[in-house]
Scaffold this motif. Structure first.
Motif, PDB file in Angstrom:
ATOM      1  N   SER A  91       9.355 -31.626  26.104  1.00  0.00           N
ATOM      2  CA  SER A  91      10.265 -32.135  27.151  1.00  0.00           C
ATOM      3  C   SER A  91      10.268 -31.214  28.367  1.00  0.00           C
ATOM      4  O   SER A  91      10.350 -31.667  29.505  1.00  0.00           O
ATOM      5  N   ARG A  92      10.179 -29.885  28.155  1.00  0.00           N
ATOM      6  CA  ARG A  92      10.181 -28.936  29.284  1.00  0.00           C
ATOM      7  C   ARG A  92       8.853 -28.988  30.035  1.00  0.00           C
ATOM      8  O   ARG A  92       8.824 -28.852  31.252  1.00  0.00           O
ATOM      9  N   ASN A 124      11.954 -38.547  32.046  1.00  0.00           N
ATOM     10  CA  ASN A 124      11.719 -37.576  33.123  1.00  0.00           C
ATOM     11  C   ASN A 124      11.155 -38.233  34.392  1.00  0.00           C
ATOM     12  O   ASN A 124      10.751 -37.540  35.319  1.00  0.00           O
ATOM     13  N   ASP A 125      11.101 -39.596  34.382  1.00  0.00           N
ATOM     14  CA  ASP A 125      10.673 -40.358  35.556  1.00  0.00           C
ATOM     15  C   ASP A 125       9.230 -40.035  35.972  1.00  0.00           C
ATOM     16  O   ASP A 125       8.928 -39.869  37.157  1.00  0.00           O
ATOM     17  N   LEU A 126       8.342 -39.924  34.977  1.00  0.00           N
ATOM     18  CA  LEU A 126       6.938 -39.612  35.257  1.00  0.00           C
ATOM     19  C   LEU A 126       6.126 -40.886  35.476  1.00  0.00           C
ATOM     20  O   LEU A 126       6.409 -41.916  34.877  1.00  0.00           O
ATOM     21  N   VAL A 279      12.006 -20.816  27.210  1.00  0.00           N
ATOM     22  CA  VAL A 279      11.475 -22.101  27.683  1.00  0.00           C
ATOM     23  C   VAL A 279      12.624 -22.981  28.161  1.00  0.00           C
ATOM     24  O   VAL A 279      13.627 -23.148  27.467  1.00  0.00           O
ATOM     25  N   GLY A 280      12.479 -23.545  29.376  1.00  0.00           N
ATOM     26  CA  GLY A 280      13.523 -24.412  29.934  1.00  0.00           C
ATOM     27  C   GLY A 280      14.494 -23.684  30.842  1.00  0.00           C
ATOM     28  O   GLY A 280      15.314 -24.310  31.515  1.00  0.00           O
ATOM     29  N   ASP A 281      14.423 -22.340  30.871  1.00  0.00           N
ATOM     30  CA  ASP A 281      15.344 -21.558  31.696  1.00  0.00           C
ATOM     31  C   ASP A 281      14.934 -21.636  33.172  1.00  0.00           C
ATOM     32  O   ASP A 281      13.799 -21.989  33.501  1.00  0.00           O
ATOM     33  N   THR A 282      15.883 -21.298  34.045  1.00  0.00           N
ATOM     34  CA  THR A 282      15.649 -21.332  35.488  1.00  0.00           C
ATOM     35  C   THR A 282      15.611 -19.919  36.039  1.00  0.00           C
ATOM     36  O   THR A 282      16.452 -19.085  35.693  1.00  0.00           O
ATOM     37  N   TYR A 297      18.105 -27.262  29.969  1.00  0.00           N
ATOM     38  CA  TYR A 297      17.868 -26.076  29.132  1.00  0.00           C
ATOM     39  C   TYR A 297      18.753 -26.110  27.891  1.00  0.00           C
ATOM     40  O   TYR A 297      19.919 -26.468  27.953  1.00  0.00           O
ATOM     41  N   ARG A 298      18.173 -25.758  26.760  1.00  0.00           N
ATOM     42  CA  ARG A 298      18.973 -25.536  25.540  1.00  0.00           C
ATOM     43  C   ARG A 298      18.273 -24.516  24.656  1.00  0.00           C
ATOM     44  O   ARG A 298      17.074 -24.317  24.751  1.00  0.00           O
ATOM     45  N   GLU A 299      19.065 -23.866  23.814  1.00  0.00           N
ATOM     46  CA  GLU A 299      18.516 -22.884  22.875  1.00  0.00           C
ATOM     47  C   GLU A 299      17.696 -23.613  21.804  1.00  0.00           C
ATOM     48  O   GLU A 299      18.160 -24.623  21.275  1.00  0.00           O
ATOM     49  N   PRO A 300      16.512 -23.120  21.464  1.00  0.00           N
ATOM     50  CA  PRO A 300      15.778 -23.742  20.355  1.00  0.00           C
ATOM     51  C   PRO A 300      16.513 -23.477  19.042  1.00  0.00           C
ATOM     52  O   PRO A 300      16.782 -22.321  18.702  1.00  0.00           O
ATOM     53  N   LYS A 301      16.870 -24.551  18.317  1.00  0.00           N
ATOM     54  CA  LYS A 301      17.633 -24.386  17.081  1.00  0.00           C
ATOM     55  C   LYS A 301      16.744 -24.683  15.880  1.00  0.00           C
ATOM     56  O   LYS A 301      16.168 -25.759  15.802  1.00  0.00           O
ATOM     57  N   PRO A 302      16.660 -23.743  14.942  1.00  0.00           N
ATOM     58  CA  PRO A 302      15.881 -24.017  13.719  1.00  0.00           C
ATOM     59  C   PRO A 302      16.502 -25.175  12.939  1.00  0.00           C
ATOM     60  O   PRO A 302      17.722 -25.328  12.905  1.00  0.00           O
ATOM     61  N   MET A 303      15.654 -25.988  12.335  1.00  0.00           N
ATOM     62  CA  MET A 303      16.116 -27.129  11.536  1.00  0.00           C
ATOM     63  C   MET A 303      15.837 -26.924  10.049  1.00  0.00           C
ATOM     64  O   MET A 303      16.481 -27.517   9.210  1.00  0.00           O
ATOM     65  N   VAL A 304      14.833 -26.101   9.739  1.00  0.00           N
ATOM     66  CA  VAL A 304      14.427 -25.890   8.349  1.00  0.00           C
ATOM     67  C   VAL A 304      14.440 -24.389   8.056  1.00  0.00           C
ATOM     68  O   VAL A 304      13.998 -23.594   8.892  1.00  0.00           O
TER      69      VAL A 304
END
Length: 605
Positions: A91-92, A124-126, A279-282, A297-304
């Motif tokens: 997405s970024r 993202n309007d691409l 990643v995703g920061d400004t 921007y968001r923090e990458p969150k572990p899922m497993v």
């Protein structure tokens, strides 16, 4: 003003649909490299990426191309990982582009991950350029795939390009479409007379670690100008740095005097860890800061989550150093030390998904020459306790006692499965077995359907993908995204060997599946654990209640061999003596659990 000759684009494709090969052909066509010859997949520089045919780490490269109108265009290809585990990075990368090439295999058609990434691109309007690859294959069905693409994005038949990246067919068409159809980057605002006056805003879409220069973020400058010696700050951490170098990404880093709005490149700010360049920061300018960062921007969150342990206890320090080095390159990896009675010292690691877990483990074993054992993967549960405390538990050992739990919530995902219609029945049965809730079915065409389910993440991290692939003869593809939490009935299932808890085999399972899971595990262990000189009892327990048991029979010496007749009481006495000895052995004996046992638990028969 932003230069009108810049084109920022990416390639959206499912695994093995030819994305890396098309990137190679674009590098050749723009003269950045000569004919590749033996080496292929130029942007996939990791051995694992080449072997598996997937992109693990995103890449970016700047190409120059002189068009028929005499204008020299700057083409920035921002490569993306295709797997669902890395959807945030995708997405970024998409946010740094104005257009995307939608690449679909002419023999396989539209797949689940392609659909997911197309929706991300549309959000993202691409501008999307559809292309059918591998038209030279005998099994190619370009007309059928063209109809699928038209139904998916609503384009016209003449807009779909037909190419073969391997043979170099239609590559010029792709380049011309990128130049003609993808718009140049949009200006930040019309209020400023020149780019120099605009406040600095730059999006970090990836970052790598260099042993000599530290963390190097790959960026797209949205507004303003970035120059060496400029003082910048990162919005998420508010940390300030002085820029050492800026430049373009070609086959190697090329330093420049500045990076202006619309351009894609790299900066060297002197950060010591990739975790600082998120990643995703400004990126903003210290002297002329903007109050708001770029959105998304968001923090990458572990899922497993899984425990990783070295098979040799002496390798613990090497393992710790290897994890620290890998973390420099992979900011989404999380780990903390933990101890297991069965496996010794190791680390509890958080991953974006099961593929991420596999890749991290394989990289640690290959690149750092380690031999590792993984425990059963778990997801993170949200526990509401009777004392109104909220806990997040990713390790079965830390699950509170049933008396202290008010309710348990588990992560839920929205899954979509693309499959030929003849496998729908079997796939629906598999999904229902995994506590999936059916939502609806869409037909891309008469040969391809999309099934939508809501499923618990815990049910798909074991072997769901393997089962799906085998029952559909490899034709079905699967994609999911996390949507929220749902109340559920989960219990902790423990495995005991001769009454001793093996913490590495404990697992959190749904109440209705606890008996089946316990039965399967004890039967499997009974086959794997070698026979000892004493009897070994293998039990599955929930709290103090035993729900399943299997026994590994003892190896016995024939103590009656020396009796050639005589009274029965003498034989009985010898057997009783042996029985007492076995009991003492059982009390003192230690059962070694082979490593295959931990791996066997993950496989469902």
């Amino acid at each position: 003003m932003i230069k009108k000759n810049i084109r920022n684009f990416c390639i959206i494709a499912h695994i093995d649909h030819g994305k890396s090969t098309l990137a190679d052909r674009l590098l050749e066509a723009t003269g950045l490299i000569a004919s590749i010859g033996e080496r292929t997949q130029f942007l996939d520089d990791m051995d694992l990426e080449r072997e598996r045919g997937i992109t693990i780490k995103a890449h970016a490269i700047t190409m120059n191309h002189k068009a028929a109108d005499g204008i020299e265009y700057v083409l920035n290809l921002i490569d993306t990982p295709g797997h669902v585990d890395f959807s945030y990075e995708v997405s970024r990368s998409l946010a740094a582009c104005e257009g995307a090439i939608l690449l679909v295999d002419a023999s396989q058609g539209v797949e689940a991950q392609t659909i997911a990434n197309v929706y991300l691109a549309l959000e993202n309007d691409l501008t999307i350029i559809p292309a059918i690859n591998k038209i030279d294959l005998v099994s190619a069905q370009p007309d059928l795939v063209q109809q699928q693409i038209m139904d998916l994005i609503g384009c016209e038949a003449d807009e779909v390009l037909r190419i073969s990246a391997r043979q170099g067919i239609g590559i010029d068409q792709v380049i011309n479409a990128v130049i003609d159809l993808i718009p140049p980057p949009k200006p930040y605002s019309d209020k400023f007379s020149s780019i120099e006056d605009e406040p600095l805003q730059a999006l970090i879409f990836d970052s790598i670690f260099d042993n000599y220069r530290g963390a190097i973020p790959y960026i797209k400058v949205v507004s303003g100008v970035l120059k060496p010696d400029q003082m910048i700050f990162f919005h998420s951490t508010r940390k300030k740095y002085q820029v050492d170098e800026v430049g373009l990404l070609r086959l190697k880093r090329e330093p420049q005097k500045q990076l202006a709005a619309g351009e894609v490149g790299y900066i060297i700010p002197g950060c010591k860890e990739v975790g600082e360049t998120r990643v995703g920061d400004t990126i903003g300018d210290v002297e002329n800061p903007l109050p708001k960062p770029l959105s998304g921007y968001r923090e990458p969150k572990p899922m497993v989550y899984a425990g990783l342990y070295p098979t040799d206890a002496d390798e613990y320090e090497d393992f710790q150093n290897a994890l620290a080095k890998l973390k420099l390159n992979d900011a989404s990896l999380q780990y903390e030390p933990e101890t297991s009675g069965a496996l010794g010292f190791g680390f509890r690691c958080g991953f974006l998904g099961l593929l991420h877990l596999e890749i991290v483990q394989e990289r640690l074993e290959r690149e750092y020459n380690l031999d590792l054992v993984s425990t059963v993967p778990n997801v993170k549960y949200r526990i509401a306790c009777t004392d109104d405390q909220i806990l997040y538990v990713d390790n079965p050992v830390h699950l509170p006692s049933p008396m202290a739990i008010k309710e348990v919530e588990e992560p839920i995902v929205k899954a979509q499965i693309v499959t030929p219609p003849e496998f729908i029945g079997a796939i629906m049965q598999l999904s229902m077995e995994r506590r999936g809730i059916y939502e609806n079915t869409e037909y891309l065409d008469p040969q391809r359907a999309v099934l939508h389910f809501k499923m618990p993440l815990a049910e798909i991290i074991y072997d769901f993908y393997d089962r799906l692939k085998s029952m559909s003869r490899g034709y079905a593809s699967f994609d999911y995204e996390h949507t929220g939490w749902a109340v559920t009935k989960m219990v902790r299932l423990d495995i005991l060997l001769n009454g001793e808890l093996i913490d590495a085999l404990s697992v959190i399972v749904h109440e209705d599946k606890a008996y089946a899971w316990g039965r399967r595990v004890v039967d499997k262990l009974a086959q794997i654990i070698p026979r000892q000189m004493f009897e070994v009892a293998i039990q599955a327990a929930i709290s103090s209640r035993i729900i399943a048991r299997a026994t590994v029979r003892a190896l016995r010496k024939n103590v009656l061999a020396k009796c050639y007749g005589g009274d029965i009481t003498r034989k009985r006495k010898l057997l009783e003596k042996q029985k007492e000895g076995k009991k003492r052995m059982k009390m003192l004996g230690h059962v070694e659990v082979p490593q295959e046992a931990f791996m066997a638990i993950l496989k469902s028969d």
